[in-house]
Design an enzyme around this catalytic site. Structure first.
Site, PDB file in Angstrom:
ATOM      1  N   ASP A 215       0.895  -1.141  -0.130  1.00 22.94           N
ATOM      2  CA  ASP A 215       0.049   0.071   0.027  1.00 22.94           C
ATOM      3  C   ASP A 215       0.861   1.131   0.102  1.00 22.94           C
ATOM      4  O   ASP A 215       2.029   1.144  -0.018  1.00 22.94           O
ATOM      5  CB  ASP A 215      -0.960  -0.061   1.367  1.00 22.94           C
ATOM      6  CG  ASP A 215      -1.739   0.980   1.267  1.00 22.94           C
ATOM      7  OD1 ASP A 215      -2.364   1.511   0.400  1.00 22.94           O
ATOM      8  OD2 ASP A 215      -1.971   1.759   2.481  1.00 22.94           O
TER       9      ASP A 215
ATOM     10  N   ASP B 238      -1.575  -0.927   5.897  1.00 26.95           N
ATOM     11  CA  ASP B 238      -1.768  -0.680   7.393  1.00 26.95           C
ATOM     12  C   ASP B 238      -3.362  -0.099   7.563  1.00 26.95           C
ATOM     13  O   ASP B 238      -3.533   0.039   8.655  1.00 26.95           O
ATOM     14  CB  ASP B 238      -0.989   0.872   7.746  1.00 26.95           C
ATOM     15  CG  ASP B 238      -1.259   1.808   6.709  1.00 26.95           C
ATOM     16  OD1 ASP B 238      -1.725   1.685   5.592  1.00 26.95           O
ATOM     17  OD2 ASP B 238      -1.302   2.958   7.027  1.00 26.95           O
TER      18      ASP B 238
ATOM     19  N   GLY C 217      -5.173   3.478  -3.604  1.00 27.48           N
ATOM     20  CA  GLY C 217      -6.331   3.894  -3.965  1.00 27.48           C
ATOM     21  C   GLY C 217      -6.223   5.421  -4.304  1.00 27.48           C
ATOM     22  O   GLY C 217      -7.057   6.051  -4.947  1.00 27.48           O
TER      23      GLY C 217
ATOM     24  N   THR D 259      -0.284   5.204   1.094  1.00 29.57           N
ATOM     25  CA  THR D 259      -0.599   5.836   2.259  1.00 29.57           C
ATOM     26  C   THR D 259      -0.398   5.339   3.465  1.00 29.57           C
ATOM     27  O   THR D 259      -1.192   4.180   3.902  1.00 29.57           O
ATOM     28  CB  THR D 259      -2.215   6.505   2.012  1.00 29.57           C
ATOM     29  OG1 THR D 259      -2.283   7.008   0.655  1.00 29.57           O
ATOM     30  CG2 THR D 259      -2.214   7.603   3.092  1.00 29.57           C
TER      31      THR D 259
ATOM     32  N   GLU E 257      -4.401  20.314   1.618  1.00 31.26           N
ATOM     33  CA  GLU E 257      -4.838  21.665   1.777  1.00 31.26           C
ATOM     34  C   GLU E 257      -4.762  22.257   3.056  1.00 31.26           C
ATOM     35  O   GLU E 257      -4.598  23.331   3.327  1.00 31.26           O
ATOM     36  CB  GLU E 257      -6.467  21.516   1.558  1.00 31.26           C
ATOM     37  CG  GLU E 257      -6.984  23.025   1.376  1.00 31.26           C
ATOM     38  CD  GLU E 257      -8.491  22.923   0.717  1.00 31.26           C
ATOM     39  OE1 GLU E 257      -9.337  22.199   1.297  1.00 31.26           O
ATOM     40  OE2 GLU E 257      -8.659  23.588  -0.521  1.00 31.26           O
TER      41      GLU E 257
END
Length: 1192
Positions: A395, A834, A674, A397, A496
Site C-alpha cells: 500500500d 496498514d 487507491g 498511504t 490543503e
C-alpha cells in the site's frame, strides 16, 4: 422509483476507462449477472414484496432487487426476523464449536504423518468477542464521541449544528484527516429528541450490500415524501466518531453485509512451500518404507522355506507357512523401520518455528520507540517462507508515506524560496531554522530555512509575496475551530491543510468563516472579506476558486490548481510564466507536489452578469454539476499568475534504502493504492521505485500491446495448435528498464472485469433448445478461456517491468492482482499495508504484513507479521527470513540424514538374521535416539545458526536469492541426504561387522556377541551424527559446542546406567544388556573400530566440503572467507538525482481531496457553528455535561 438491472453486453466496450474514478464494485461480473436471469423470482425480490404487502406500505410497486428496511416502534425484532437481514455479529475467528475439529484435522493432516502430532491441535483455537453483537438492521442507535461505528448507519441527527458528524476514516481509506457527514434536513429537524426517535417509522429502500466504500444509493420514504440518500449521509462500520458529542443513526447494513466486511475477504489457511515439499518427501519415504518392508518380508518367506523349516533349533512351536511368516514380518519391518519418518520431526519443526518467531519479537532493531511498538510474529508457521519472497505488494498511504504533508518550497513572481538562505539572500549549508516567534498565530510545527522569504514578507517590497500567502489563507474549504484558545483546522485533504497552515505561519492566518464571510489575520491585522462564491474542486476541474469582496469594495477571484489547467487559463501578458515553469520542473525533480496560484480583478457589472448564471445553475434540477462547471469556465479566464507551491508528502524513514536493498535481492515491488495516478507516480519517484532512466507505460499503452498479443495467439491457434509447444515471447525488447502505472479502470478493462452497462429494460433470455444451451455453454467457455489468457498475458507483461504501480484500485482489485501473480507466476508473494482497505490483499498473499501505524489495527489483526515502519521489512526478509530458511533447510537435510543412517542399519542387519525383523540396537537406544541423543544439537542449529551476520546479510542482499530459487532444500538435496544416510548406515554396519568376525579379545574371549555389536554400532552412530552436525554448523557458540559434546556424554552416561547390574535387578525384563557396555568398551580394538567407523563416515564429507568451498565457493562462502575485512561496512548512499528540464510528467497537482471539498456545506451556511441542541433535551435520563462551543 424504477429499478435498473445489468443487461447483457460483451467485453468490447466503446467507453474508455476513467483514470480519476475508482471502478465500481466487482462483486458481480457479467457471468454472474447472466446467471441471475432465471425463471424463478429472486428470493430477495419475493421477501421485499411480501414485506411491503404485510406492512401495507404506501408504495405498492416497490422495485425488485433492493433492500428495504423500516424501523417501526416495537416491530424491529419481528421485521428483521421476517426479512432475514444479517445480524451485526461477525466472525473473524477461524473456527467455531462445530467446525473446529474437522477443519483443523483436515488442515493438520495435509502434513503427512501429522497424526502423531494430534495433541497440538488445541493450540489453534482462537476466540474473539464481537462488540455490539445484538444490533439488527432497522435499529436506531446512539453513538458518542470517539465511539467505533459498529454497523453501516444512516445518520439521522447529531449534537452539531445542522446534524453534522465528523468521522475518521483511517480504517477504510488510510486518510487521517477528518471527513464530515450530514443528515437530511428533515431528520435533523424532527429527530432530535428521544421520543421522536422512538416514533420514527421511515421506510428505507437501498442498494444491496456491496463492497463499494465511496458509493451508496437509497431513498427514505417518510411522511408521504421521498428523500434521496447518498454516501454523505452514511456512517460506515470501521470509522470513528470525532469532534461530535453524540449522534443518532438507523442501521442499514449489519455484520457481514457491511461494506468493510464485504471487502475483508475470507480467512485463508497458509502453509509454506517447504511444508508442501516436505509432504511429498514424506510420501516418498512411505513408499520406500513399504518397498523395503515388502522386499525383506519376501526375503524372510524365502529364507523360511529354504533354511528355517529345516533348522530344528529355530522351531518356535508355531506351524505357520513361510508365506504367512513373511506377511507377519512385513508388519514387523513397518514397525522397525518407522523411524525413517519420526514423530520428533514435526515436533522439532514446530519448536524451531516458535523459537524463530520469538527472535523476531525480541529484535530491538525492529522496535519503534516513538510508539512503543515492537515487531510481532503473529504466526509460527511461515517463518522460513520469509526467505523465499519474489513479489511484494505494498500500500502507499501510511505504508510508504507518513501521510504527513509538509510545505517545503514555493515560487513567487518567478523567484524560488525554500533554500537555506539568510536574510541577505546568501546561501548557507548550515542555516538556522526560521524563527516564527514574531507571529502570535504560528503553530511552531513548520521547519523552514529561507530567512529571505521572511524578510520579503515583513518588508512588503514585493506585493506579490503577501498576495501569495493571502491567497493560501483565503482560497480553501478548510473548517476552523478553537480548542483551548488555539486554532484547529479541519481540512478535506492533508494537502490543503498544509497550505493553510503554511500561510498561518507566514503571518496570514485563517481565523473564522461564516456563510458569507471569511476572516483573515494579515500580519496581525484582522480583516473580514465577503465571500461571493466558492467554485469547488472536482477531479475534472483540478482547481478551485473563491470570489471575495474586499473591505474596500473590490471584487477579486483567487484560484489554485494543477499547472496543466491553470496555464490554459492565464492572461497572455504574464511575465513570470516561463520562470514559474522552470521552478515547477525543479520542484518535480525533487518529487514535490505542486500547485499554481493566480488571481483576477473582476468588475462589478461583470460579476453581476455572471452571478445570475451561477445562481441559475445552482438550482438546476438536472445536470447541475455540468451546468456549474460551464459557468465556472466563464469566469476562470485571463488569470494573473502569482507563483507555485511545493509540498512534500513525507516518506517514512528508510523507504528508499529498503526498496533499493530489496530490489538487489531480486524482489519485485508493486504498489497498489487507491490514490490518484499523479500522486502514486510522485511517490514512486520519491521512494526511488521509479527512476529517470525508466520508460513508463500506462494503461492505454499496454492495452494495445495485449490486444496485439491476443490477436497473434488467436491466429496461431488452429487445428495444430495443440502440437506446437508454447513459445514465450517478451513484450518489450531487452536492455531497457520499464515501469508500469495502471489505474483501476484500465485494470478492469484489460483483465476483462468491466462492469456491464445498466439498462432500464429487464432482459431475460432463456435457451429454448438443447442446441442453444450447448452454444451458450461453449460461448461461456470461450469467454472464460479468453479472459484467462488475457490475464496471463497481463501478468507476463507486468512482470517484465522493473516496477508496477496500480492506482485508484479497490480493496478487491488489490487482492485480485495478488492472486493473479500467485496463480500464473507460481511465485511467493508478500502483501504489506496498514488500513482496513488492505486486509483482503494481506489475506490473499502467501504472507501478510501489517503496519501498526495511524490507520487502526485491522490490517495488523489480519496479518501474519506486524511492525511500525516499512523500513523494518528489509530486516524481516533479508535477516530473519533468510536465516529462518537456511536454518530450516539445514535442519531438514540433517534430520533426514541422521534418521536414514540410524534406521537403515536394520536393513543391512536383516541380511544376517534371516530377515526376521530383529533390531540392530537395544530397545532403549531406539527410544532415546531422537529424544535425547541427537535432538539438542540439531534444534540449536535450527534456532541459532547463521552463515553470515545480520549486518552482512543487509549489506549483501544478493545472498537472499538462494531462497527464491529453492537451492537449499529440494528433491535433489533430499536424495543427496538419502544417499548420504544410506552410505553412512553401510559404513556403520559393515566396518564393525568386519572387525567382529573371527576376533579375540585381550582376555582371550570373543566379544563378538549381538549385544556388544549393537553397542559398537550405536556408539559409532552417536559420535558420527553429532560430529556431522558440527560440520554443518556455520555459527559456533558455547551452547552449540556444549550440546554436541554433551549429547555424546549423555549417551555414554545413560548407556552405562542402563547396562548396570543395579537397574537390571530392579527391572529385569526391561533392561537385558547387563554389563554389555563396560564389558565391550574396555576392549581397545573396539574403540579403534569406533574411531575407524567415524573417520570413514566423516573424512569424505570434510574432503568434499573443502573442495567445494575452494573450487566452487558460493556467495556466502566468499563473504565468510573475507568477513573480517568486510567488518568496515559502508553506509548505503542514496543515488543522486539526475535533473532534467521539462520533466512534467512527475508533477503532482493533487493538493485536494479525492472528493469535493466543503464548498457546498459552507455556501449553505450549515457548517457555521451555532448554539448546539441542549444535551438534556436529547437524553431523557438526567443531565450530562457538555462542552460549550466558542462562537467564531
Amino acid at each position: 422509483m424504477s429499478s435498473e438491472r445489468d443487461s447483457e453486453t460483451t467485453f468490447e466496450e466503446d467507453s474508455q476507462p476513467n483514470d480519476e474514478v475508482v471502478p465500481y464494485s466487482d462483486d458481480e461480473t457479467e457471468d454472474e449477472l447472466e446467471d441471475q436471469g432465471a425463471a424463478v423470482e429472486p428470493e430477495q425480490n419475493r421477501v421485499n414484496r411480501e414485506a411491503e404487502e404485510n406492512r401495507e406500505t404506501f408504495r405498492k410497486d416497490a422495485p425488485g432487487h433492493k433492500d428495504s428496511l423500516a424501523p417501526e416502534t416495537g416491530s424491529s425484532e419481528f421485521f428483521n426476523l421476517f426479512l432475514e437481514f444479517k445480524s451485526n455479529a461477525i466472525k473473524t475467528y477461524k473456527y467455531n464449536a462445530f467446525t473446529f475439529l474437522p477443519m483443523n484435522l483436515f488442515e493438520q493432516f495435509k502434513r503427512a504423518a501429522n497424526f502423531y502430532f494430534l495433541v497440538l491441535l488445541i493450540l489453534q483455537v482462537m476466540f474473539k468477542i464481537a462488540k455490539w453483537k445484538e444490533i439488527q438492521v432497522g435499529d436506531v442507535i446512539r453513538l458518542k464521541k470517539n465511539d467505533f461505528i459498529p454497523a453501516d448507519t444512516l445518520l439521522l441527527s447529531s449534537s452539531e449544528p445542522n446534524s453534522l458528524c465528523y468521522v475518521e476514516t483511517a480504517e477504510l481509506d488510510g486518510e487521517t484527516n477528518l471527513k464530515f457527514k450530514m443528515a437530511l434536513e428533515i431528520t435533523h429537524q424532527c429527530l432530535q429528541r428521544e421520543n421522536s426517535l422512538a416514533a420514527f417509522d421511515g421506510f428505507v429502500e437501498c442498494e444491496e450490500p456491496n463492497n463499494r466504500l465511496d458509493k451508496f444509493t437509497g431513498t427514505l420514504f417518510w411522511r408521504n415524501t421521498s428523500f434521496p440518500l447518498d454516501a454523505d449521509k452514511i456512517l460506515l462500520r470501521g470509522c470513528v466518531i470525532r469532534n461530535t458529542d453524540f449522534c443518532h443513526g438507523l442501521v442499514i447494513f449489519a455484520g457481514a453485509d457491511t461494506k468493510i466486511m464485504k471487502n475483508s475477504g475470507k480467512t485463508r489457511f497458509k502453509r509454506t512451500k517447504i511444508d508442501y515439499l516436505m509432504n511429498y518427501m514424506v510420501y516418498t519415504i512411505f513408499v520406500v518404507l513399504i518397498l523395503l518392508s515388502a522386499g525383506l518380508a519376501i526375503g524372510h518367506a524365502y529364507w523360511e522355506a529354504q533354511v528355517g523349516n529345516y533348522s530344528w533349533y529355530l522351531y518356535d512351536g508355531e506351524d505357520f507357512t513361510p508365506s504367512y511368516r513373511g506377511f507377519l514380518n512385513f508388519w514387523g519391518y513397518i514397525i522397525v523401520l518407522n523411524t525413517m519418518v519420526p514423530i520428533s520431526l514435526y515436533v522439532s519443526v514446530e519448536v524451531i518455528r516458535l523459537g524463530q518467531s520469538y527472535f523476531i519479537n525480541w529484535d530491538l532493531q525492529m522496535y519503534y520507540p516513538e510508539k512503543d511498538t515492537p515487531a510481532k510474529a503473529r504466526t509460527t508457521t511461515l517463518n522460513e517462507q520469509l526467505g523465499q519472497i519474489h513479489y511484494i505488494f505494498s500500500d502507499k498511504t501510511g505504508t510508504l508515506t507518513q501521510n504527513i504533508m509538509t510545505f517545503k518550497k514555493c515560487c513567487i513572481n518567478g523567484q524560488i524560496y525554500g533554500d537555506h538562505r539568510d536574510a541577505s539572500q546568501n546561501n548557507h549549508s548550515k542555516t538556522e531554522q526560521v524563527d516564527f516567534s514574531w507571529n502570535t498565530f504560528a503553530d511552531g510545527k513548520l521547519a523552514f530555512y529561507d530567512h529571505y522569504l521572511i524578510e520579503q514578507i515583513q518588508s512588503g517590497k514585493e506585493s506579490e509575496v503577501r498576495q501569495f500567502f493571502f491567497l493560501l489563507a483565503v482560497c480553501h474549504t478548510v473548517m476552523v475551530d478553537r480548542i483551548d484558545g488555539q486554532l484547529n483546522y479541519q481540512a478535506a485533504s492533508p494537502d490543503e491543510g498544509a497550505l493553510v497552515s503554511a500561510a498561518r505561519n507566514f503571518g496570514f492566518a485563517f481565523l473564522a468563516r461564516t456563510q458569507n464571510t471569511i476572516t483573515i489575520s494579515e500580519l496581525g491585522t484582522e480583516r473580514t472579506y465577503s465571500v461571493l462564491a466558492i467554485l469547488d474542486f472536482n477531479s475534472d476541474r483540478k482547481r478551485m476558486s473563491i470570489i471575495v469582496r474586499t473591505p474596500e469594495g473590490n471584487i477579486r477571484l483567487y484560484c489554485k490548481g494543477a499547472d496543466t489547467v491553470i496555464y490554459e487559463r492565464l492572461h497572455q501578458m504574464n511575465p513570470t510564466k516561463q520562470e514559474t515553469q522552470d521552478a515547477l520542473d525543479i520542484f518535480a525533480s525533487e518529487t514535490l507536489r505542486t500547485l499554481c496560484l493566480c488571481y483576477k480583478e473582476i468588475e462589478e457589472k461583470e460579476f453581476e452578469e455572471w452571478n445570475k448564471k451561477f445562481m441559475a445553475a445552482s438550482i438546476a434540477s438536472t445536470n447541475r454539476d455540468e451546468a456549474l462547471d460551464k459557468v465556472y469556465e466563464e469566469i476562470e479566464k485571463d488569470l494573473i499568475l502569482l507563483g507555485a507551491t511545493a509540498i512534500e508528502d513525507k516518506l517514512q524513514d528508510g523507504v528508499p534504502e529498503t526498496i533499493s536493498k530489496l530490489a538487489k535481492a531480486d524482489i519485485k515491488i508493486w504498489v497498489l493504492t487507491g490514490d490518484k495516478k499523479e500522486t502514486a507516480e510522485n511517490i514512486g519517484f520519491a521512494c526511488e521505485l521509479l527512476t529517470e532512466d525508466m520508460t513508463i507505460c500506462y494503461g492505454e499503452d499496454i492495452n494495445a500491446l495485449l490486444h496485439t498479443r491476443m490477436e497473434n495467439q488467436r491466429n496461431r491457434g488452429g487445428v495444430y495448435a495443440k502440437f506446437v509447444p508454447p513459445v514465450h515471447e517478451p513484450f518489450f525488447p531487452p536492455g531497457e528498464s520499464r515501469a508500469l502505472i495502471i489505474t483501476g479502470s484500465w485494470l478492469n478493462e484489460i483483465l476483462l472485469e468491466k462492469k456491464t452497462k445498466r439498462s432500464k429494460i429487464l432482459k431475460l433470455k432463456f435457451p429454448r433448445t438443447e442446441e442453444e444451451r450447448r452454444m451458450r455453454t461453449q460461448s461461456k467457455r470461450r469467454l472464460e478461456a479468453r479472459k484467462e489468457q488475457r490475464q496471463k498475458n497481463f501478468v507476463d507483461l507486468a512482470c517484465e517491468c522493473s516496477a508496477v504501480i496500480c492506482c485508484r484500485v479497490t480493496p478487491k482489485q488489490k487482492a485480485m492482482v495478488v492472486d493473479l501473480v500467485k496463480r500464473y507466476k507460481k511465485a511467493i508473494t508478500l502483501a504489506i499495508g496498514d488500513g482496513a482497505n488492505d486486509v483482503n490483499m494481506i489475506k490473499t498473499a502467501h504472507i501478510g504484513v501489517g503496519i501498526s501505524g495511524q490507520e487502526g489495527m485491522q490490517a495488523v489483526m489480519s496479518s501474519d507479521y506486524s511492525f511500525a515502519q516499512f523500513r523494518y521489512l528489509q530486516r524481516l526478509l533479508l535477516v530473519h527470513g533468510r536465516w529462518s530458511y537456511i536454518r530450516m533447510c539445514k535442519f531438514l537435510r540433517y534430520f533426514f540424514y541422521k534418521n536414514f543412517a540410524f534406521t537403515l542399519v536394520h536393513f543391512w542387519y536383516s541380511f544376517f538374521n534371516g530377515y526376521s525383523a530383529q533390531t540392530a540396537y537395544e530397545d532403549w537406544f531406539i527410544t532415546l535416539y531422537n529424544v535425547l541423543y541427537s535432538s539438542l544439537p540439531v534444534l540449536l542449529m535450527g534456532l541459532l545458526d547463521q552463515d553470515v551476520s545480520d549486518k552482512l546479510s543487509l549489506r549483501f542482499p544478493g545472498l537472499y536469492i538462494v531462497g527464491q530459487r529453492d537451492l537449499l532444500f529440494n528433491y535433489k538435496r533430499f536424495f543427496v541426504s538419502l544417499v548420504h544416510g544410506i552410505l553412512t548406515s553401510m559404513v556403520l554396519f559393515f566396518i564393525p561387522l568386519g572387525a567382529y568376525l573371527q576376533t579375540v579379545g585381550q582376555d582371550g574371549e570373543a566379544p563378538s556377541d549381538y549385544q556388544s555389536f549393537a553397542v559398537t554400532i550405536a556408539s559409532a552412530l552417536i559420535i558420527t551424527v553429532n560430529f556431522q552436525i558440527g560440520l554443518d554448523t556455520s555459527y559456533w557458540t558455547f551452547v552449540n559446542a556444549f550440546s554436541i559434546f554433551g549429547s555424546i556424554a549423555l549417551y555414554f552416561g545413560i548407556m552405562f546406567d542402563f547396562h548396570s547390574a543395579g537397574i537390571h535387578v530392579l527391572f529385569p525384563s526391561a533392561f537385558q544388556f547387563t554389563g554389555t557396555a563396560s564389558n565391550a568398551l574396555r576392549q581397545p580394538y573396539i574403540w579403534l573400530t569406533i574411531i575407524l567407523t567415524v573417520a570413514v563416515c566423516l573424512l569424505p564429507v570434510v574432503a568434499i566440503r573443502f573442495l567445494s568451498m575452494t573450487i566452487w565457493p558460493s556467495e556466502s562462502d566468499k563473504i565468510q572467507k573475507h568477513r573480517k575485512r568486510l567488518k568496515a561496512e559502508e553506509q548505503w548512499k542514496r543515488r543522486q538525482h539526475v535533473f532534467r528540464r521539462g520533466v512534467s510528467s512527475r508533477r503532482s497537482a493533487y493538493a485536494f481531496s479525492h472528493q469535493r471539498g466543503y464548498a457546498d456545506l459552507i455556501s449553505s451556511g450549515r457548517s457555521i457553528r451555532k448554539k448546539r441542541s441542549p444535551l438534556d433535551a436529547i437524553i431523557a435520563e438526567g443531565t450530562a455535561e457538555y462542552r460549550r462551543t466558542v462562537e467564531s
